[in-house]
Scaffold this motif. Structure first.
Motif, PDB file in Angstrom:
ATOM      1  N   LYS A  76       2.603   6.514  -2.616  1.00  0.00           N
ATOM      2  CA  LYS A  76       3.621   7.248  -3.375  1.00  0.00           C
ATOM      3  C   LYS A  76       3.130   7.623  -4.766  1.00  0.00           C
ATOM      4  CE  LYS A  76       8.321   6.822  -5.220  1.00  0.00           C
ATOM      5  NZ  LYS A  76       9.511   5.947  -5.362  1.00  0.00           N
ATOM      6  N   ALA A  77       2.473   6.682  -5.450  1.00  0.00           N
ATOM      7  CA  ALA A  77       1.982   6.957  -6.804  1.00  0.00           C
ATOM      8  C   ALA A  77       0.972   8.087  -6.799  1.00  0.00           C
ATOM      9  CB  ALA A  77       1.361   5.691  -7.404  1.00  0.00           C
ATOM     10  N   ARG A  78       0.243   8.225  -5.704  1.00  0.00           N
ATOM     11  CA  ARG A  78      -0.781   9.261  -5.593  1.00  0.00           C
ATOM     12  C   ARG A  78      -0.256  10.526  -4.913  1.00  0.00           C
ATOM     13  NH1 ARG A  78      -5.987   8.308  -6.200  1.00  0.00           N
ATOM     14  NH2 ARG A  78      -6.569   9.428  -4.291  1.00  0.00           N
ATOM     15  N   GLY A  79       1.062  10.587  -4.740  1.00  0.00           N
ATOM     16  CA  GLY A  79       1.682  11.823  -4.289  1.00  0.00           C
ATOM     17  C   GLY A  79       1.788  12.010  -2.800  1.00  0.00           C
ATOM     18  N   ALA A 131     -10.153  -4.426  -8.540  1.00  0.00           N
ATOM     19  CA  ALA A 131      -9.711  -3.075  -8.854  1.00  0.00           C
ATOM     20  C   ALA A 131      -8.632  -2.603  -7.883  1.00  0.00           C
ATOM     21  CB  ALA A 131     -10.895  -2.107  -8.842  1.00  0.00           C
ATOM     22  N   ARG A 132      -8.772  -2.953  -6.608  1.00  0.00           N
ATOM     23  CA  ARG A 132      -7.740  -2.592  -5.644  1.00  0.00           C
ATOM     24  C   ARG A 132      -6.418  -3.263  -5.990  1.00  0.00           C
ATOM     25  NH1 ARG A 132      -7.053   1.357  -3.597  1.00  0.00           N
ATOM     26  NH2 ARG A 132      -8.896   1.441  -2.282  1.00  0.00           N
ATOM     27  N   ALA A 133      -6.455  -4.522  -6.375  1.00  0.00           N
ATOM     28  CA  ALA A 133      -5.232  -5.215  -6.776  1.00  0.00           C
ATOM     29  C   ALA A 133      -4.589  -4.529  -7.983  1.00  0.00           C
ATOM     30  CB  ALA A 133      -5.540  -6.678  -7.101  1.00  0.00           C
ATOM     31  N   LEU A 134      -5.408  -4.081  -8.926  1.00  0.00           N
ATOM     32  CA  LEU A 134      -4.882  -3.400 -10.111  1.00  0.00           C
ATOM     33  C   LEU A 134      -4.294  -2.041  -9.747  1.00  0.00           C
ATOM     34  CD1 LEU A 134      -7.721  -4.205 -12.675  1.00  0.00           C
ATOM     35  CD2 LEU A 134      -5.523  -5.378 -12.387  1.00  0.00           C
ATOM     36  N   ASP A 135      -4.929  -1.328  -8.816  1.00  0.00           N
ATOM     37  CA  ASP A 135      -4.366  -0.059  -8.355  1.00  0.00           C
ATOM     38  C   ASP A 135      -2.963  -0.269  -7.789  1.00  0.00           C
ATOM     39  OD1 ASP A 135      -6.716   1.268  -8.992  1.00  0.00           O
ATOM     40  OD2 ASP A 135      -7.412   1.443  -6.918  1.00  0.00           O
ATOM     41  N   ILE A 136      -2.820  -1.284  -6.960  1.00  0.00           N
ATOM     42  CA  ILE A 136      -1.526  -1.577  -6.341  1.00  0.00           C
ATOM     43  C   ILE A 136      -0.510  -1.974  -7.402  1.00  0.00           C
ATOM     44  CG2 ILE A 136      -0.306  -3.141  -4.794  1.00  0.00           C
ATOM     45  CD1 ILE A 136      -1.958  -1.302  -3.166  1.00  0.00           C
ATOM     46  N   TYR A 162       0.817  -1.220   0.000  1.00  0.00           N
ATOM     47  CA  TYR A 162       0.000   0.000   0.000  1.00  0.00           C
ATOM     48  C   TYR A 162       0.848   1.266   0.000  1.00  0.00           C
ATOM     49  CZ  TYR A 162       0.585  -0.778   5.090  1.00  0.00           C
ATOM     50  OH  TYR A 162       1.080  -1.034   6.347  1.00  0.00           O
ATOM     51  N   GLU A 163       2.079   1.184   0.469  1.00  0.00           N
ATOM     52  CA  GLU A 163       2.919   2.373   0.466  1.00  0.00           C
ATOM     53  C   GLU A 163       3.302   2.800  -0.962  1.00  0.00           C
ATOM     54  OE1 GLU A 163       6.110   2.017   3.318  1.00  0.00           O
ATOM     55  OE2 GLU A 163       4.712   2.699   4.878  1.00  0.00           O
ATOM     56  N   ASP A 180      -3.611   9.335   4.048  1.00  0.00           N
ATOM     57  CA  ASP A 180      -4.339  10.434   3.407  1.00  0.00           C
ATOM     58  C   ASP A 180      -4.261  10.354   1.884  1.00  0.00           C
ATOM     59  OD1 ASP A 180      -5.073  11.490   5.831  1.00  0.00           O
ATOM     60  OD2 ASP A 180      -3.396  12.900   5.925  1.00  0.00           O
ATOM     61  N   ALA A 181      -3.231   9.671   1.359  1.00  0.00           N
ATOM     62  CA  ALA A 181      -3.055   9.552  -0.089  1.00  0.00           C
ATOM     63  C   ALA A 181      -3.766   8.326  -0.667  1.00  0.00           C
ATOM     64  CB  ALA A 181      -1.558   9.478  -0.426  1.00  0.00           C
TER      65      ALA A 181
END
Length: 312
Positions: free
Chosen positions: A57-60, A83-88, A52-53, A65-66
């Motif tokens: 980072k990808a979201r700034g 979708a969560r797996a794809l985000d990661i 998740y870190e 909070d990110a």
């Protein structure tokens, strides 16, 4: 006592015949085979990987909070877990310099493709999906981001739109399929053991988990929930910790904020919880509809992995 009504937010369907059929089509049906091909078996043993870190980072950012909190409105949890797996996965590729973060992945197309194009409408008008159907959908048909494509607007999640597109005679509109195929998942593999789960996450492969294993709604002093009750539900493993005296997996949820309370640890998202290793293996992975996803954009199975860079 439940903090929120979760009865309508469960939508995983247990169908071992369908899981077996999807697994049989894969080059690496089990994660152990996939990791053996890339030289990574055993990489997660005794390690901690906080995937998740990379999303922060990808979201700034560097803190919860990110994190992009996702909240479902109907029984489309299978699409939320995927979708969560794809985000990661996208966030890890951003870290490696192989991609740029634009938007999170849209859940409605995953739900539609899994239920209709893969599942052939066999669930009728009831909510839900088989985990394997969603995994095969993102591999065979691809994915869409949460943005507008012509007259089709996925900018904001809509439970009503998910239900409409997931109806037996609907599915993903044909004109969107070429766009979806630009971002397929290259590999999906079943995860059935704690060791396989740790090796998958430790190799940068986020994992969906589906089962009827329920949990309490109050985290203990170490951020863990106890097994309690029954949920027909799909979620996503977003971190693993095989260090110390209490190994476990951090699991992302897709229910409204406030469904869980209690202490957090290791900078985890507030909608997540930790589950003990023996619970994850015995009561979730052994139900055999949990999938590791890798190689977004159709990258080859031997794409270089993060290795020690992944471990926190």
């Amino acid at each position: 006592m439940d903090l929120i009504d979760i009865s309508k937010l469960q939508g995983w369907h247990d169908d071992q015949d369908e899981v077996a059929a999807v697994a049989a089509q894969q080059a690496y049906p089990l994660i152990a085979g996939a990791l053996g091909a890339t030289g990574q078996p055993g990489i997660g043993k005794g390690k901690r990987a906080l995937l998740y870190e990379y999303l922060y980072k990808a979201r700034g950012g560097t803190t919860p909070d990110a994190y992009n909190y996702r909240v479902q409105a109907i029984g489309d949890c299978v699409s939320f877990g995927m979708a969560r797996a794809l985000d990661i996965l996208l966030a890890i590729l951003c870290h490696e310099g192989q991609a740029t973060w634009e938007q999170e992945f849209a859940t409605e197309p995953i739900y539609a493709l899994g239920r209709v194009e893969i599942g052939k409408g066999r669930l009728g008008n009831q909510d839900g999906c088989v985990g394997a159907w969603a995994a095969e959908a993102v591999k065979k048909y691809g994915t869409l981001l949460r943005k507008k494509y012509g007259n089709h607007d996925f900018t904001t999640y809509s439970g009503a739109k998910a239900k409409e597109l997931g109806s037996p005679r609907k599915g993903l509109p044909d004109e969107l399929e070429p766009e979806a195929r630009l971002k397929p998942v290259g590999m999906i593999s079943l995860v059935t053991t704690w060791e396989g789960r740790g090796d998958g996450v430790g190799s940068g492969y986020p994992e969906t988990i589906a089962s009827n294993c329920g949990f309490s709604q109050r985290r203990d002093a170490q951020g863990f929930l106890q097994r309690s009750g029954s949920w027909n539900h799909q979620m996503c493993v977003i971190a693993t910790d095989d260090t110390g005296s209490r190994p476990g997996a951090c699991i992302a949820q897709s229910w409204p904020r406030g469904w869980v309370s209690g202490p957090t640890r290791l900078n985890m998202p507030l909608d997540a919880f930790w589950a003990d290793a023996d619970v994850v293996e015995k009561y979730i992975l052994r139900q055999q509809d949990s999938w590791a996803v890798s190689n977004l954009n159709g990258l080859a199975p031997n794409t270089p992995l993060l290795g020690d860079d992944l471990f926190n």
